[in-house]
Design a protein around this motif. Structure first.
Motif, mmCIF file in Angstrom:
data_model
loop_
_atom_site.group_PDB
_atom_site.id
_atom_site.type_symbol
_atom_site.label_atom_id
_atom_site.label_comp_id
_atom_site.label_asym_id
_atom_site.label_seq_id
_atom_site.Cartn_x
_atom_site.Cartn_y
_atom_site.Cartn_z
ATOM 1 N N UNK A 73 0.823 -1.209 0.000
ATOM 2 C CA UNK A 73 0.000 0.000 0.000
ATOM 3 C C UNK A 73 0.858 1.262 0.000
ATOM 4 N N UNK A 74 1.939 1.250 0.785
ATOM 5 C CA UNK A 74 2.827 2.413 0.805
ATOM 6 C C UNK A 74 3.511 2.596 -0.547
ATOM 7 N N UNK A 75 3.910 1.494 -1.159
ATOM 8 C CA UNK A 75 4.510 1.571 -2.490
ATOM 9 C C UNK A 75 3.521 2.112 -3.511
ATOM 10 N N UNK A 110 -7.237 11.633 -3.437
ATOM 11 C CA UNK A 110 -8.114 10.561 -3.893
ATOM 12 C C UNK A 110 -7.428 9.215 -3.860
ATOM 13 N N UNK A 111 -6.145 9.171 -4.264
ATOM 14 C CA UNK A 111 -5.402 7.914 -4.221
ATOM 15 C C UNK A 111 -5.220 7.437 -2.788
ATOM 16 N N UNK A 112 -4.915 8.355 -1.860
ATOM 17 C CA UNK A 112 -4.727 7.970 -0.463
ATOM 18 C C UNK A 112 -6.023 7.419 0.132
ATOM 19 N N UNK A 113 -7.137 8.102 -0.127
ATOM 20 C CA UNK A 113 -8.426 7.641 0.392
ATOM 21 C C UNK A 113 -8.825 6.320 -0.245
ATOM 22 N N UNK A 119 -8.027 -1.112 1.914
ATOM 23 C CA UNK A 119 -7.436 -1.902 2.991
ATOM 24 C C UNK A 119 -8.456 -2.254 4.062
ATOM 25 N N UNK A 120 -9.392 -1.356 4.322
ATOM 26 C CA UNK A 120 -10.390 -1.630 5.349
ATOM 27 C C UNK A 120 -11.476 -2.585 4.869
ATOM 28 N N UNK A 121 -11.591 -2.779 3.560
ATOM 29 C CA UNK A 121 -12.626 -3.657 3.016
ATOM 30 C C UNK A 121 -12.098 -5.022 2.618
#
Length: 250
Positions: A73-75, A110-113, A119-121
């Protein structure tokens, strides 16, 4: 007897691909700052290819870990959230002043959200669909548009407003509720009709003929497929509700 300590470490192979994708995104930023926009666009596409391998390799080798998911996700945030926005800003948006950096920020936010929601889903979402445009696809639209401009000698200042609209729209599509086919359940080991191979061959031929234009058309078409798919599904759902609410004439 003292308890045996657990071995701590990370799996090397999938994280190597994640690191390579992170490097490709970082390289795109450096190339953009140096004015090498075609190399920056290619760096983003290279990150897309590498990002597509790490998860599949982890599943194939049974090396999936929480660390790998967080690292991926960080990448993705660097390669598909920060890098495309900076490339678009350096190439076309910087001349628009506040409007330019606002469009770039809308895309990055938008990309961060989008990544946070994804990740939460995990584990509860339908694997057949994405909710919102995936960040690699949004990044591909921005990278391909920059590549087209550079390849055809178009200055970013000439199309700055168009790039601003495209960048902000890609960011908003990532946080939308539109549904997109994920193709995660696509069986690559199964048999397919012969015509499918012919279509794949034609697509490869067209990509070689003019890569930036075809990639832009493909990913833009995918971005537009989300609203169309969502509207079609909602219309079908309303049709079923109307049929269920209408009493049978007996």
């Amino acid at each position: 007897m003292p308890e045996r300590k657990r071995r701590r470490g990370i799996y090397l192979l999938p994280n190597l691909f994640t690191t390579a994708a992170l490097f490709a995104g970082f390289y795109a930023v450096l190339s953009s700052n140096a004015g090498h926009f075609e190399a920056a666009a290619l760096g983003i596409f290279a990150a897309m290819i590498l990002d597509g391998f790490d998860g599949r390799i982890a599943r194939m080798t049974h090396t999936q870990t929480d660390f790998g998911a967080e690292y991926d996700s960080l990448s993705d945030m660097v390669a598909f959230g920060v890098a495309p926005a900076l490339v678009a800003y350096d190439w076309a948006l910087s001349g628009l002043g506040k409007l330019g950096w606002l469009a770039a920020f809308v895309y990055t936010a938008g990309a961060a959200l989008r990544l946070a929601r994804f990740n939460t889903q995990l584990g509860v979402a339908d694997k057949r669909y994405f909710q919102g445009l995936a960040s690699p696809s949004a990044a591909a639209i921005i990278a391909a548009s920059v590549w087209i401009g550079v390849d055809n000698g178009i200055s970013g200042s000439q199309v700055s407003l168009l790039v601003a609209v495209l960048t902000a729209s890609a960011g908003l599509l990532m946080v939308s509720n539109f549904r997109y086919h994920s193709f995660k359940l696509l069986d690559l080991q199964g048999q397919v009709p012969f015509v499918v191979m012919v279509v794949v061959m034609l697509i490869f031929a067209l990509v070689v003929l003019d890569p930036p234009i075809l990639l832009f058309v493909l990913f833009l078409g995918y971005a537009l497929s989300g609203p169309v798919l969502t509207l079609v599904q909602r219309r079908r759902h309303r049709g079923r509700r109307r049929r269920d609410a209408t009493p049978d004439d007996t």
